[in-house]
Each structure stands twice: as C-alpha cells, then as structure tokens.
Design a protein around this motif. Structure first.
Motif, PDB file in Angstrom:
ATOM      1  N   ALA A 125      38.821 -72.134 -12.407  1.00 55.75           N
ATOM      2  CA  ALA A 125      39.065 -72.423 -13.817  1.00 55.75           C
ATOM      3  C   ALA A 125      40.482 -72.949 -13.957  1.00 55.75           C
ATOM      4  CB  ALA A 125      38.866 -71.177 -14.685  1.00 55.75           C
ATOM      5  N   PHE A 126      40.699 -73.785 -14.976  1.00 49.81           N
ATOM      6  CA  PHE A 126      42.056 -74.251 -15.225  1.00 49.81           C
ATOM      7  C   PHE A 126      42.320 -74.315 -16.715  1.00 49.81           C
ATOM      8  CE2 PHE A 126      39.779 -78.217 -15.722  1.00 49.81           C
ATOM      9  CZ  PHE A 126      40.553 -79.027 -16.543  1.00 49.81           C
ATOM     10  N   LYS A 127      43.588 -74.301 -17.051  1.00 52.71           N
ATOM     11  CA  LYS A 127      43.995 -74.444 -18.447  1.00 52.71           C
ATOM     12  C   LYS A 127      45.097 -75.483 -18.541  1.00 52.71           C
ATOM     13  CE  LYS A 127      47.222 -72.280 -20.430  1.00 52.71           C
ATOM     14  NZ  LYS A 127      48.108 -71.381 -21.197  1.00 52.71           N
ATOM     15  N   LEU A 155      39.779 -64.742 -16.780  1.00 49.42           N
ATOM     16  CA  LEU A 155      38.535 -63.977 -16.885  1.00 49.42           C
ATOM     17  C   LEU A 155      37.313 -64.868 -16.679  1.00 49.42           C
ATOM     18  CD1 LEU A 155      39.819 -61.807 -19.809  1.00 49.42           C
ATOM     19  CD2 LEU A 155      39.138 -60.906 -17.580  1.00 49.42           C
ATOM     20  N   LEU A 156      37.368 -66.105 -17.194  1.00 50.92           N
ATOM     21  CA  LEU A 156      36.285 -67.052 -16.929  1.00 50.92           C
ATOM     22  C   LEU A 156      36.175 -67.335 -15.432  1.00 50.92           C
ATOM     23  CD1 LEU A 156      36.740 -69.673 -19.808  1.00 50.92           C
ATOM     24  CD2 LEU A 156      34.789 -68.122 -19.506  1.00 50.92           C
ATOM     25  N   ALA A 157      37.323 -67.456 -14.766  1.00 51.30           N
ATOM     26  CA  ALA A 157      37.341 -67.731 -13.329  1.00 51.30           C
ATOM     27  C   ALA A 157      36.649 -66.625 -12.542  1.00 51.30           C
ATOM     28  CB  ALA A 157      38.772 -67.904 -12.834  1.00 51.30           C
ATOM     29  N   GLN A 158      36.682 -65.412 -13.074  1.00 50.75           N
ATOM     30  CA  GLN A 158      36.042 -64.278 -12.411  1.00 50.75           C
ATOM     31  C   GLN A 158      34.544 -64.195 -12.695  1.00 50.75           C
ATOM     32  OE1 GLN A 158      38.431 -61.073 -13.950  1.00 50.75           O
ATOM     33  NE2 GLN A 158      40.013 -61.320 -12.393  1.00 50.75           N
ATOM     34  N   GLY A 159      34.042 -65.162 -13.453  1.00 53.20           N
ATOM     35  CA  GLY A 159      32.612 -65.206 -13.712  1.00 53.20           C
ATOM     36  C   GLY A 159      32.169 -64.509 -14.973  1.00 53.20           C
ATOM     37  N   LYS A 160      33.107 -64.062 -15.795  1.00 57.76           N
ATOM     38  CA  LYS A 160      32.744 -63.396 -17.042  1.00 57.76           C
ATOM     39  C   LYS A 160      32.289 -64.425 -18.078  1.00 57.76           C
ATOM     40  CE  LYS A 160      35.636 -59.274 -16.481  1.00 57.76           C
ATOM     41  NZ  LYS A 160      35.845 -59.437 -15.044  1.00 57.76           N
ATOM     42  N   LEU A 220      31.941 -66.285 -21.757  1.00 50.60           N
ATOM     43  CA  LEU A 220      33.008 -66.688 -22.672  1.00 50.60           C
ATOM     44  C   LEU A 220      33.297 -65.606 -23.709  1.00 50.60           C
ATOM     45  CD1 LEU A 220      34.999 -68.811 -23.692  1.00 50.60           C
ATOM     46  CD2 LEU A 220      33.134 -69.808 -25.038  1.00 50.60           C
ATOM     47  N   LEU A 221      32.258 -65.014 -24.297  1.00 49.19           N
ATOM     48  CA  LEU A 221      32.473 -63.968 -25.306  1.00 49.19           C
ATOM     49  C   LEU A 221      33.211 -62.779 -24.709  1.00 49.19           C
ATOM     50  CD1 LEU A 221      29.084 -63.866 -27.256  1.00 49.19           C
ATOM     51  CD2 LEU A 221      31.279 -64.723 -28.079  1.00 49.19           C
ATOM     52  N   THR A 222      32.800 -62.368 -23.540  1.00 52.01           N
ATOM     53  CA  THR A 222      33.437 -61.241 -22.864  1.00 52.01           C
ATOM     54  C   THR A 222      34.878 -61.573 -22.513  1.00 52.01           C
ATOM     55  OG1 THR A 222      31.302 -60.614 -21.931  1.00 52.01           O
ATOM     56  CG2 THR A 222      33.257 -59.650 -20.921  1.00 52.01           C
ATOM     57  N   SER A 223      35.106 -62.794 -22.049  1.00 56.96           N
ATOM     58  CA  SER A 223      36.450 -63.222 -21.668  1.00 56.96           C
ATOM     59  C   SER A 223      37.390 -63.208 -22.868  1.00 56.96           C
ATOM     60  CB  SER A 223      36.404 -64.625 -21.063  1.00 56.96           C
ATOM     61  OG  SER A 223      35.640 -64.643 -19.881  1.00 56.96           O
ATOM     62  N   ILE A 224      36.921 -63.696 -24.003  1.00 52.80           N
ATOM     63  CA  ILE A 224      37.770 -63.725 -25.196  1.00 52.80           C
ATOM     64  C   ILE A 224      38.036 -62.315 -25.707  1.00 52.80           C
ATOM     65  CG2 ILE A 224      37.879 -64.442 -27.618  1.00 52.80           C
ATOM     66  CD1 ILE A 224      36.328 -66.973 -26.769  1.00 52.80           C
ATOM     67  N   GLU A 225      37.021 -61.474 -25.723  1.00 49.69           N
ATOM     68  CA  GLU A 225      37.207 -60.092 -26.182  1.00 49.69           C
ATOM     69  C   GLU A 225      38.235 -59.365 -25.323  1.00 49.69           C
ATOM     70  OE1 GLU A 225      34.545 -56.159 -27.390  1.00 49.69           O
ATOM     71  OE2 GLU A 225      33.685 -57.703 -26.102  1.00 49.69           O
ATOM     72  N   SER A 226      38.136 -59.515 -24.017  1.00 52.82           N
ATOM     73  CA  SER A 226      39.081 -58.858 -23.118  1.00 52.82           C
ATOM     74  C   SER A 226      40.465 -59.481 -23.221  1.00 52.82           C
ATOM     75  CB  SER A 226      38.575 -58.933 -21.679  1.00 52.82           C
ATOM     76  OG  SER A 226      37.384 -58.195 -21.528  1.00 52.82           O
ATOM     77  N   ALA A 227      40.528 -60.802 -23.362  1.00 50.86           N
ATOM     78  CA  ALA A 227      41.820 -61.476 -23.508  1.00 50.86           C
ATOM     79  C   ALA A 227      42.514 -61.051 -24.798  1.00 50.86           C
ATOM     80  CB  ALA A 227      41.623 -62.988 -23.481  1.00 50.86           C
ATOM     81  N   LYS A 228      41.746 -60.824 -25.844  1.00 48.96           N
ATOM     82  CA  LYS A 228      42.313 -60.345 -27.108  1.00 48.96           C
ATOM     83  C   LYS A 228      42.935 -58.958 -26.906  1.00 48.96           C
ATOM     84  CE  LYS A 228      42.455 -60.614 -31.806  1.00 48.96           C
ATOM     85  NZ  LYS A 228      43.159 -61.683 -32.553  1.00 48.96           N
ATOM     86  N   GLN A 229      42.261 -58.107 -26.153  1.00 46.80           N
ATOM     87  CA  GLN A 229      42.808 -56.795 -25.834  1.00 46.80           C
ATOM     88  C   GLN A 229      44.096 -56.940 -25.012  1.00 46.80           C
ATOM     89  OE1 GLN A 229      41.604 -53.692 -26.653  1.00 46.80           O
ATOM     90  NE2 GLN A 229      39.947 -54.537 -27.885  1.00 46.80           N
ATOM     91  N   PHE A 230      44.078 -57.868 -24.072  1.00 48.41           N
ATOM     92  CA  PHE A 230      45.231 -58.078 -23.197  1.00 48.41           C
ATOM     93  C   PHE A 230      46.446 -58.514 -24.001  1.00 48.41           C
ATOM     94  CE2 PHE A 230      47.963 -60.528 -20.415  1.00 48.41           C
ATOM     95  CZ  PHE A 230      47.980 -59.796 -19.238  1.00 48.41           C
TER      96      PHE A 230
END
Length: 271
Positions: A76-78, A221-226, A228-238
């Motif tokens: 994944a890249f940003k 988180l996307l790179a780890q295979g999660k 998109l919804l899960t990635s955003i929810e966890s990133a929001k926590q982070f």
C-alpha cells in the motif's frame, strides 16, 4: 518470501518530526509495517509554521520511485504533499499500473495555515490521482477546495463525499470533520453507503501532523489486509490516542504522540 507488510509514503519532509514523511514512518513503525519513503519536497518547518520549501528535481523523484519499485514489493502507498503538476505526473505514470491500495491525503495547507501546493496542480490531482485512489482523506478546507463547495455541516460533508466518488472518480472518500464544532466526526462514502466515525474531542493544541498520521495509519492497516472500514476505525483510534497523549513541544502547535496508542487502553485488534 516477503513476510512483512510494506508501505510507501510519497510526501514532503518535516525536520521537527511531527508531520510529513517523518510522521508517516513513525506511524508505519508503530503499526508493525515496513515503511519506505520517496521525498518530493524538503521543507524547513516546525510547530510554528513553514519557513522555506525546496522542491526536489522531478527526475530525482522518479529515480527514488524506481529504486523502491524495482526492488521491494509495495502492499500500500500514500501520498501527502505533492506540490506541482510535474511531480504528480511522475507519480501517476509510475503507479497507475500497480494493483495496490492508494490512500490520497491531499496535503495543501499546513496546520499553521501555510500553503504547501502549487494551485496549478489542483486540476491534475482531480483528473488523474483522485480516480487512482482507494480512498481520499481530505479535511474540510481541502474538500472545499477540491470540490468547489462550501462545507458548514455534516450534510455538506456528505455532498462533498459524493462529488469525490461520483464526479471525480475516487473509489471512496473520507471527509474529516475536525474543523466543525462538536465531536470530531468523519464520514466515509464508498459509492453506495455512508459510514460515520466519531471520537471525543481532545483538548490540546498539539495537532501538528494529525492528518498525516491518520492517513498513514489507514495505509498501514490496509497493507496488512484489513478492510477499509476496519482500517479507518482503527486509524481513528490510533490518531485519537496520539492526540490524547500528545506533548507540548515547541512554541506553536505541538506534535501528536505516535506511540500514544501504547499509553492508553486502545486495542486495535478489536476493531
């Protein structure tokens, strides 16, 4: 065989360590991914603002990209600060054929209010990079600038999100609502449904690099295979933990705490 998730950030620097490439790499590390970077611009900035910007030659940016892409697979890249159309053109042509997640953080204005992007680049970003993105993550001023709309409410955020997807071609749009009053609420639109992400507002002035950190966490988180919804929810926590446990370094808007997630009771595996 590669056994670690690999993440690439393409952005400008921050010698004070709170934003840009430095923030991205810290976030990648905290989320147990292997971070790599391609530098677009060298920025003299700190918590008080931007003092000077030096854009790297486009051919050198191209060489950095080739160095990574010909050697190490990228999951994944940003992209963050991409100041000119010429830079965007190189990035687009190098990555358009890569079937990997792309988080587009349209960094245009620093927390201090300093403009970081050439206005002439907006149309290229709209026409080429946005359609390439898995998700675009603008804050309200950035969303207003790119969609040419006024955003003063959550309904306005949803209108902008639809423009990003249906008119500009993004696969999904996450409009960040931290500039509105009340709890910071973000809206994700994936072309079919809206999803709401809300957290408590943290009383802190240490917000330098918040957007970079948020988008970097989503990318990792996307790179780890999660999903998109899960990635955003966890990133929001982070990023919420990074703000909650931030520290008042410098004389302006201090940095977030990239290991803040370790200070609290957050458990990203549950999200």
């Amino acid at each position: 065989m590669k056994q670690v998730s690999t993440v690439l950030t393409i952005a400008g620097t921050d010698p004070s360590g709170g934003a840009g490439i430095q923030a991205d790499l810290k976030t990648f590390q905290e989320l147990q991914t292997y971070g790599m970077s391609v530098i677009t611009s060298v920025v003299a900035q700190n918590t008080t603002g931007v003092q000077s910007v030096h854009h790297l030659p486009v051919d050198f940016i191209e060489e950095q990209l080739d160095s990574v892409l010909t050697d190490i697979p990228v999951d994944a890249f940003k992209t963050g600060m991409i100041a000119t159309e010429e830079m965007m053109r190189i990035i687009y042509h190098r990555l358009k054929s890569q079937e990997i997640y792309y988080v587009l953080d349209p960094v245009m204005v620093a927390t201090s209010g300093d403009v970081l992007i050439d206005e002439n680049a907006r149309e290229y970003l709209r026409d080429y990079l946005i359609p390439l993105s898995t998700v675009i993550t603008p804050n309200i001023p950035e969303a207003e600038y790119l969609t040419e709309t006024s955003i003063t409410s959550m309904d306005d955020m949803k209108v902008a999100a639809k423009i990003f997807v249906h008119e500009l071609g993004a696969s999904a749009a996450l409009i960040k609502g931290g500039h509105l009053e009340g709890e910071p609420t973000d809206w994700l639109y994936n072309g079919e449904e809206f999803y709401k992400f809300t957290s408590n507002r943290i009383n802190t002035t240490s917000t330098h690099g918040t957007g970079c950190t948020y988008s970097a966490a989503i990318t990792a988180l996307l790179a780890q295979g999660k999903l998109l919804l899960t990635s955003i929810e966890s990133a929001k926590q982070f990023v919420t933990a990074a703000l909650k446990y931030s520290f008042p370094l410098g004389h302006g808007n201090g940095p977030t705490n990239h290991w803040g997630i370790r200070e609290g009771s957050y458990d990203l595996e549950r999200h």
